[in-house]
Design a protein around this motif. Structure first.
Motif, PDB file in Angstrom:
ATOM      1  N   THR A 159      -6.952   4.102   6.866  1.00 50.41           N
ATOM      2  CA  THR A 159      -7.505   2.946   7.573  1.00 50.41           C
ATOM      3  C   THR A 159      -7.768   1.811   6.591  1.00 50.41           C
ATOM      4  OG1 THR A 159      -8.581   4.371   9.200  1.00 50.41           O
ATOM      5  CG2 THR A 159      -9.442   2.136   8.994  1.00 50.41           C
ATOM      6  N   ALA A 160      -7.287   0.621   6.936  1.00 52.23           N
ATOM      7  CA  ALA A 160      -7.576  -0.576   6.142  1.00 52.23           C
ATOM      8  C   ALA A 160      -8.863  -1.187   6.674  1.00 52.23           C
ATOM      9  CB  ALA A 160      -6.438  -1.578   6.238  1.00 52.23           C
ATOM     10  N   VAL A 161      -9.790  -1.453   5.762  1.00 50.45           N
ATOM     11  CA  VAL A 161     -11.073  -2.046   6.124  1.00 50.45           C
ATOM     12  C   VAL A 161     -11.122  -3.457   5.530  1.00 50.45           C
ATOM     13  CG1 VAL A 161     -13.581  -1.841   5.995  1.00 50.45           C
ATOM     14  CG2 VAL A 161     -12.167   0.231   6.071  1.00 50.45           C
ATOM     15  N   SER A 162     -11.375  -4.443   6.375  1.00 51.96           N
ATOM     16  CA  SER A 162     -11.504  -5.831   5.932  1.00 51.96           C
ATOM     17  C   SER A 162     -12.939  -6.271   6.173  1.00 51.96           C
ATOM     18  CB  SER A 162     -10.546  -6.727   6.713  1.00 51.96           C
ATOM     19  OG  SER A 162     -10.760  -8.086   6.386  1.00 51.96           O
ATOM     20  N   VAL A 163     -13.586  -6.808   5.130  1.00 54.01           N
ATOM     21  CA  VAL A 163     -14.980  -7.217   5.232  1.00 54.01           C
ATOM     22  C   VAL A 163     -15.105  -8.683   4.819  1.00 54.01           C
ATOM     23  CG1 VAL A 163     -17.339  -6.777   4.457  1.00 54.01           C
ATOM     24  CG2 VAL A 163     -15.730  -4.874   4.653  1.00 54.01           C
ATOM     25  N   ARG A 164     -15.593  -9.504   5.728  1.00 54.18           N
ATOM     26  CA  ARG A 164     -15.870 -10.913   5.429  1.00 54.18           C
ATOM     27  C   ARG A 164     -17.376 -11.104   5.438  1.00 54.18           C
ATOM     28  NH1 ARG A 164     -11.759 -14.259   5.068  1.00 54.18           N
ATOM     29  NH2 ARG A 164      -9.759 -13.654   5.951  1.00 54.18           N
ATOM     30  N   THR A 165     -17.871 -11.733   4.367  1.00 54.14           N
ATOM     31  CA  THR A 165     -19.317 -11.923   4.233  1.00 54.14           C
ATOM     32  C   THR A 165     -19.623 -13.400   4.031  1.00 54.14           C
ATOM     33  OG1 THR A 165     -19.466  -9.762   3.159  1.00 54.14           O
ATOM     34  CG2 THR A 165     -21.364 -11.222   2.951  1.00 54.14           C
ATOM     35  N   ASP A 166     -20.480 -13.930   4.865  1.00 52.92           N
ATOM     36  CA  ASP A 166     -20.998 -15.287   4.691  1.00 52.92           C
ATOM     37  C   ASP A 166     -22.398 -15.117   4.109  1.00 52.92           C
ATOM     38  OD1 ASP A 166     -21.675 -17.918   4.743  1.00 52.92           O
ATOM     39  OD2 ASP A 166     -21.548 -18.152   6.916  1.00 52.92           O
ATOM     40  N   LEU A 167     -22.551 -15.418   2.813  1.00 46.47           N
ATOM     41  CA  LEU A 167     -23.767 -15.095   2.073  1.00 46.47           C
ATOM     42  C   LEU A 167     -24.500 -16.352   1.624  1.00 46.47           C
ATOM     43  CD1 LEU A 167     -25.493 -12.921   0.515  1.00 46.47           C
ATOM     44  CD2 LEU A 167     -23.883 -13.244  -1.378  1.00 46.47           C
TER      45      LEU A 167
ATOM     46  N   HIS B  75     -14.537 -12.246   0.694  1.00 50.61           N
ATOM     47  CA  HIS B  75     -13.629 -11.411   1.482  1.00 50.61           C
ATOM     48  C   HIS B  75     -13.188 -10.228   0.639  1.00 50.61           C
ATOM     49  CE1 HIS B  75      -9.578 -10.626   3.522  1.00 50.61           C
ATOM     50  NE2 HIS B  75     -10.525 -10.150   4.299  1.00 50.61           N
ATOM     51  N   HIS B  76     -13.305  -9.037   1.202  1.00 46.06           N
ATOM     52  CA  HIS B  76     -12.921  -7.818   0.502  1.00 46.06           C
ATOM     53  C   HIS B  76     -12.113  -6.924   1.429  1.00 46.06           C
ATOM     54  CE1 HIS B  76     -16.648  -9.172  -1.532  1.00 46.06           C
ATOM     55  NE2 HIS B  76     -15.941  -8.883  -2.596  1.00 46.06           N
ATOM     56  N   GLU B  77     -11.167  -6.208   0.853  1.00 39.18           N
ATOM     57  CA  GLU B  77     -10.373  -5.242   1.612  1.00 39.18           C
ATOM     58  C   GLU B  77     -10.252  -3.959   0.820  1.00 39.18           C
ATOM     59  OE1 GLU B  77      -6.619  -6.948   2.676  1.00 39.18           O
ATOM     60  OE2 GLU B  77      -7.517  -8.305   4.141  1.00 39.18           O
ATOM     61  N   PHE B  78     -10.278  -2.830   1.528  1.00 37.77           N
ATOM     62  CA  PHE B  78     -10.050  -1.543   0.890  1.00 37.77           C
ATOM     63  C   PHE B  78      -9.520  -0.579   1.943  1.00 37.77           C
ATOM     64  CE2 PHE B  78     -14.504  -1.690   2.201  1.00 37.77           C
ATOM     65  CZ  PHE B  78     -14.725  -0.465   2.830  1.00 37.77           C
ATOM     66  N   THR B  79      -9.001   0.553   1.473  1.00 37.53           N
ATOM     67  CA  THR B  79      -8.425   1.553   2.363  1.00 37.53           C
ATOM     68  C   THR B  79      -9.163   2.873   2.188  1.00 37.53           C
ATOM     69  OG1 THR B  79      -6.258   0.497   2.163  1.00 37.53           O
ATOM     70  CG2 THR B  79      -6.291   2.734   3.020  1.00 37.53           C
ATOM     71  N   VAL B  80      -9.408   3.550   3.306  1.00 34.30           N
ATOM     72  CA  VAL B  80     -10.020   4.880   3.253  1.00 34.30           C
ATOM     73  C   VAL B  80      -9.026   5.880   3.844  1.00 34.30           C
ATOM     74  CG1 VAL B  80     -12.432   4.136   3.248  1.00 34.30           C
ATOM     75  CG2 VAL B  80     -11.254   4.408   5.423  1.00 34.30           C
ATOM     76  N   PRO B  81      -9.025   7.128   3.325  1.00 24.08           N
ATOM     77  CA  PRO B  81      -7.980   8.086   3.666  1.00 24.08           C
ATOM     78  C   PRO B  81      -8.222   8.905   4.941  1.00 24.08           C
ATOM     79  CG  PRO B  81      -9.403   9.030   2.009  1.00 24.08           C
ATOM     80  CD  PRO B  81      -9.922   7.637   2.280  1.00 24.08           C
TER      81      PRO B  81
ATOM     82  N   LEU C 122     -11.416  -2.843  11.225  1.00 21.75           N
ATOM     83  CA  LEU C 122     -10.662  -1.686  10.767  1.00 21.75           C
ATOM     84  C   LEU C 122      -9.300  -1.674  11.451  1.00 21.75           C
ATOM     85  CD1 LEU C 122     -13.764  -1.020  10.467  1.00 21.75           C
ATOM     86  CD2 LEU C 122     -13.103   1.366  10.601  1.00 21.75           C
ATOM     87  N   ALA C 123      -8.277  -1.294  10.710  1.00 22.53           N
ATOM     88  CA  ALA C 123      -6.926  -1.225  11.268  1.00 22.53           C
ATOM     89  C   ALA C 123      -6.231   0.032  10.758  1.00 22.53           C
ATOM     90  CB  ALA C 123      -6.130  -2.473  10.877  1.00 22.53           C
ATOM     91  N   GLU C 124      -5.532   0.711  11.663  1.00 20.58           N
ATOM     92  CA  GLU C 124      -4.798   1.927  11.311  1.00 20.58           C
ATOM     93  C   GLU C 124      -3.668   1.599  10.340  1.00 20.58           C
ATOM     94  OE1 GLU C 124      -4.669   5.884  11.565  1.00 20.58           O
ATOM     95  OE2 GLU C 124      -5.553   4.987  13.341  1.00 20.58           O
ATOM     96  N   ARG C 125      -3.532   2.430   9.312  1.00 21.97           N
ATOM     97  CA  ARG C 125      -2.441   2.325   8.348  1.00 21.97           C
ATOM     98  C   ARG C 125      -1.793   3.693   8.228  1.00 21.97           C
ATOM     99  NH1 ARG C 125      -2.820  -2.264   9.211  1.00 21.97           N
ATOM    100  NH2 ARG C 125      -3.345  -3.957   7.806  1.00 21.97           N
ATOM    101  N   ASP C 126      -0.573   3.740   7.715  1.00 15.87           N
ATOM    102  CA  ASP C 126       0.140   5.013   7.587  1.00 15.87           C
ATOM    103  C   ASP C 126      -0.679   6.042   6.813  1.00 15.87           C
ATOM    104  OD1 ASP C 126       2.254   3.972   8.969  1.00 15.87           O
ATOM    105  OD2 ASP C 126       3.346   3.349   7.173  1.00 15.87           O
ATOM    106  N   ASP C 127      -1.322   5.601   5.743  1.00 17.20           N
ATOM    107  CA  ASP C 127      -2.043   6.532   4.887  1.00 17.20           C
ATOM    108  C   ASP C 127      -3.547   6.521   5.112  1.00 17.20           C
ATOM    109  OD1 ASP C 127      -2.314   3.970   3.976  1.00 17.20           O
ATOM    110  OD2 ASP C 127      -2.135   4.464   1.848  1.00 17.20           O
TER     111      ASP C 127
END
Length: 197
Positions: free
Chosen positions: A104-112, A4-10, A97-102
């Motif tokens: 977009t928060a991106v959540s990625v779940r990987t079943d590998l 599971h990984h999360e990051f934000t893009v501007p 993807l979810a809207e954030r104040d600054d």
């Protein structure tokens, strides 16, 4: 294994959504990956992974099973086979993807699932490598989305170097494994000498 990984893009969520579906635009942000064909749903390509002196190349496809624009949710099914060897890699990647104040928060779940040589490194190492690769991808994607003009970046077709990417933790594990192997060899040698004496 599940990662599971999360990051934000501007950028706003709709812009991030369109960018993540633009395979030709984001592919250069994936180290070692080469996109050969994309028809809007199926991606055909390859990825090279380097583990110490060994380079493993996978060739395969990734198919968008789901693209829910209203929910900003996508599901990608990827599978590949070693070009020289019996190893395989399969992944189900779910991105939301979810809207954030600054931005977009991106959540990625990987079943590998990985078989073959890279699988020998175990879950811990693969998770660490995954964290670093997603970090590099997120940084590259953020830079691209923040640019006012879309600059074309050449894809980095060099293999993903797992030892360099994971750094010290992998090297330590490899050193421990090597030390254990040396101890076993020495013990066997001593036992054989004693039997001969």
């Amino acid at each position: 294994m599940e990662l599971h990984h999360e990051f934000t893009v501007p950028v706003p969520v709709d812009d991030a959504w369109r960018a993540l579906l633009d395979i030709e635009r984001v592919a250069p942000c994936l180290p070692g990956a080469t996109v050969e064909d994309y028809d809007g749903k199926t991606v055909t390509g390859s990825v090279k992974v380097k583990v110490g002196p060994v380079t493993v190349a996978y060739r395969g496809t990734a198919v968008f099973e789901e693209q829910d624009e209203a929910a900003h949710r996508m599901v990608l099914l990827a599978s590949g086979r070693e070009t020289r060897g019996q190893g395989t890699a399969r992944a189900t990647v779910t991105g939301t993807l979810a809207e954030r104040d600054d931005g977009t928060a991106v959540s990625v779940r990987t079943d590998l699932t990985v078989t073959g040589r890279p699988a020998q490194f175990g879950r811990g190492v693969l998770a660490e490598v995954g964290d670093r690769l997603v970090g590099r991808f997120a940084e590259c994607l953020s830079e691209r989305l923040a640019e006012s003009a879309v600059a074309v970046r050449e894809p980095d077709e060099r293999p993903i170097d797992l030892l360099r990417t994971a750094g010290v933790p992998v090297a330590k594990r490899a050193a421990v494994a090597a030390a254990v192997a040396v101890v076993v060899v020495l013990a066997v040698t001593r036992i054989r000498r004693r039997r001969r004496a």
